[in-house]
Design an enzyme around this catalytic site. Structure first.
Site, PDB file in Angstrom:
ATOM      1  CB  CYS A   1       4.880   2.200  -3.992  1.00 50.60           C
ATOM      2  SG  CYS A   1       3.851   0.342  -4.535  1.00 50.60           S
TER       3      CYS A   1
ATOM      4  CG  HIS B   1       0.769   1.592  -1.988  1.00 52.45           C
ATOM      5  ND1 HIS B   1       0.661   2.681  -2.361  1.00 52.45           N
ATOM      6  CD2 HIS B   1       0.556   0.193  -2.178  1.00 52.45           C
ATOM      7  CE1 HIS B   1       0.582   2.170  -3.552  1.00 52.45           C
ATOM      8  NE2 HIS B   1       1.019   1.463  -3.363  1.00 52.45           N
TER       9      HIS B   1
ATOM     10  CD  GLU C   1       0.032   5.543  -0.451  1.00 50.29           C
ATOM     11  OE1 GLU C   1       0.488   6.006   0.373  1.00 50.29           O
ATOM     12  OE2 GLU C   1      -0.554   5.254  -1.659  1.00 50.29           O
TER      13      GLU C   1
END
Lengths: 252, 196
Positions: free
Chosen positions: B77, B178, B180
Site C-alpha cells: 500500500c 492489502h 494481508e
C-alpha cells in the site's frame, strides 16, 4: 472492476454479538470472532463491529476484541461505537482495526474528523451518520441511538464530513432500521450523488432484492445488514449470486 | 527464517504481523538497521500520508538504508508508493526513488469515488509473486493515489484508468492492495513472497 461490497454488521456488548430491533430487545447471536471468521469464509467483503455500549464502558474490552478479531480475520473490518478521541482511534488501529467509525463525537466537534484524517489518513476514518425522516424537516441527523435530533440536514452533514477528510460514510436510516422493508433509497441516493467518497448503506435490509435496489437505484458502494445474516435468513453467497444475476459486480 | 517488518509508525502493521503468524511465521517489528540488514525477508507496510511517512523514515535513517537492501523486500500500500520518485500528496513529496514512478491522485467523481476502496481484480500478472493466482482474481484496495503503469508493473488494476497494482525492480517487490487483508488470494501472495 471494483465490486459492490456486502458487509455484515456485528453489534457487540461485553464481548458478545447482539442485535436489537430498532435498538431495543437485544438478542444474543454468538461469539464475535467465530461469527467473523464464518462470514469471511462465506464471502463477506468486510465486517463492521459496533460496540453499542462503548460510551459507558472501558475501552480495554473493545481493544482486546479488535486484537482477537484481527488475529483471525483475513478481510478488512471497521470498529465503531462511542469512539471520541485521537487516543481511542490510535489504540484500535494499532491493534489491527482497518477502519474506525466515529459518530456522535464528530457531530459534537466536527474538527475531530480533520484531526483524525491528518493523523491516520482518510482511508481509515469512517463517519457514521444516523438519519431519520420527518415530514417537516426531511432527513435529519440523530445521535444517541436515534434519540437526539441534532437538527442537521443529512446530506449537508455527509458533505461536510467528506470535505473534512472522512474516507467513507456509513449512512444508517433510523426510519428503516429493523423494519426489513428495504434500504432508504432516497436519502442514500441523495448522499451518494452529493459526495465523491464511498457510501455504505445501512438500515432496513430484508431481502436480496433490497440490496439490488440500493446498488442500482441509490448507487451505494456497499450494503450493510445484521440480523438477516446472523439468523441465516439470507446467506452471503446466495445474496451475491442474486446480485451477479442482476448485473451487479460482486466478488464471488 | 528471519522476517523484519519495518517500524516507522506507518499505520496498520499489526495486521501484516498477524497474517504472517497465520502462515506460521514470527516477524520482528523493528527500525534497527542491523536487524533489517540481516533479515532474510523485509516487509514494508504502510497507510496514511506520504509526507509524514517520509519524515519518519528520514528521522530513523531508513531512507538511506532501504535502497541498499538486497534481500527480497515487499512494500504494501503506502509502502509501495514510497518506493517511487515523487508523490503529488502533501503538496508534493520526494520519495525513496527505488522505482522510477511518480505517484498521482485519482480524479474523484460520483461514479469513481476516491478513495478507491474495496475488492477489485488483478490483470496482466507477471511475477513469481502471483504463482497459483488467476487473471481477474480479487484483492482488497484502499488508496487515493496510484502509480501509473510502466515497465516495472507486474500486475495491473483499473479504476477506470489502468494503474500499477504491483511493481518490481530487482529484489524490491511491492503491492498497492492489502495482501494481508485479501482473503485466500492475499495469503497465497504472502506465501509466494516468503518462498522467493
Amino acid at each position: 472492476m471494483l465490486t459492490k461490497r456486502i458487509i455484515p454488521c456485528l453489534d457487540v456488548k461485553d464481548g458478545r454479538t447482539v442485535k436489537g430491533v430498532r435498538f431495543e430487545g437485544l438478542r444474543d447471536a454468538g461469539d464475535p470472532v467465530a461469527l467473523a471468521s464464518r462470514y469471511a469464509r462465506e464471502g463477506a467483503d468486510e465486517l463492521v463491529f459496533l460496540d453499542i455500549t462503548a460510551t459507558n464502558q472501558k475501552r480495554a474490552t473493545l481493544v482486546a476484541l479488535v486484537r482477537d478479531v484481527a488475529r483471525e480475520l483475513d478481510i478488512p473490518f471497521t470498529v465503531g461505537g462511542g469512539i471520541g478521541t485521537v487516543t481511542d482511534v490510535e489504540a484500535l488501529l494499532l491493534n489491527g482495526a482497518d477502519k474506525v467509525s466515529i459518530n456522535s463525537a464528530a457531530l459534537a466537534r466536527p474538527e475531530l474528523i480533520d484531526e483524525l484524517a491528518a493523523r491516520f489518513g482518510s482511508q481509515c476514518i469512517v463517519v457514521a451518520a444516523d438519519a431519520r425522516y420527518n415530514d417537516a424537516d426531511g432527513w435529519q441527523i440523530y445521535t444517541r441511538a436515534g434519540t437526539n435530533n441534532t437538527g442537521r440536514d443529512a446530506v449537508e452533514w455527509c458533505r461536510e464530513a467528506a470535505d473534512r477528510g472522512a474516507g467513507e460514510i456509513l449512512l444508517t436510516s433510523m426510519s428503516n432500521d429493523g423494519t426489513k422493508d428495504g434500504f432508504a433509497l432516497d436519502i442514500t441516493g441523495a448522499v451518494s450523488r452529493a459526495i465523491t467518497i464511498p457510501v455504505v448503506a445501512s438500515g432496513g435490509a430484508g431481502s436480496k432484492q433490497d440490496f439490488t435496489n440500493v446498488f442500482q437505484q441509490a448507487h451505494a458502494d456497499a450494503g450493510l445488514a445484521a440480523s438477516i445474516f446472523h439468523f441465516g435468513e439470507i446467506g452471503i453467497r446466495e445474496l451475491k449470486e442474486h446480485l451477479r444475476q442482476d448485473g451487479i459486480p460482486v466478488r464471488l | 527464517m528471519e522476517i523484519a517488518v519495518i517500524d516507522y509508525k506507518g499505520g496498520n502493521v499489526q495486521s501484516v504481523i498477524f497474517a504472517l503468524e497465520r502462515l506460521g511465521v514470527q516477524a520482528t517489528l523493528t527500525a534497527d538497521h542491523d536487524v533489517i540488514r540481516r533479515a532474510d525477508k523485509v516487509l514494508f507496510p504502510g497507510e496514511g500520508e506520504a509526507a509524514s511517512a517520509m519524515r519518519e523514515l528520514q528521522a530513523q535513517g531508513l531512507d538511506t538504508l532501504l535502497p541498499t537492501l538486497t534481500q527480497p523486500f515487499l512494500g504494501i500500500c503506502l509502502g509501495m508508493q514510497l518506493l517511487g520518485r515523487h508523490s503529488e500528496e502533501g503538496g508534493g513529496t520526494d520519495l525513496l526513488g527505488i522505482l522510477p514512478f511518480d505517484v498521482v491522485r485519482f480524479p474523484a467523481s460520483a461514479e469513481y469515488k476516491v478513495p478507491h476502496m474495496g475488492w477489485n481484480t488483478l490483470s496482466k500478472l507477471r511475477s513469481p509473486l502471483f504463482t497459483g493466482l488467476q487473471e481477474e482474481d480479487y484483492v482488497y484496495f484502499v488508496h487515493s493515489y496510484y502509480a501509473p503503469v510502466g515497465q516495472y508493473t507486474i500486475a495491473q488494476g483499473q479504476y477506470p484508468t489502468p494503474f500499477s497494482a504491483a511493481v518490481q525492480r530487482k529484489n524490491f517487490y511491492a503491492v498497492q492492495f492489502h495482501t494481508e487483508k485479501s482473503s485466500t488470494v492475499g495469503t497465497r501472495i504472502l506465501e509466494n513472497f516468503l518462498n522467493l
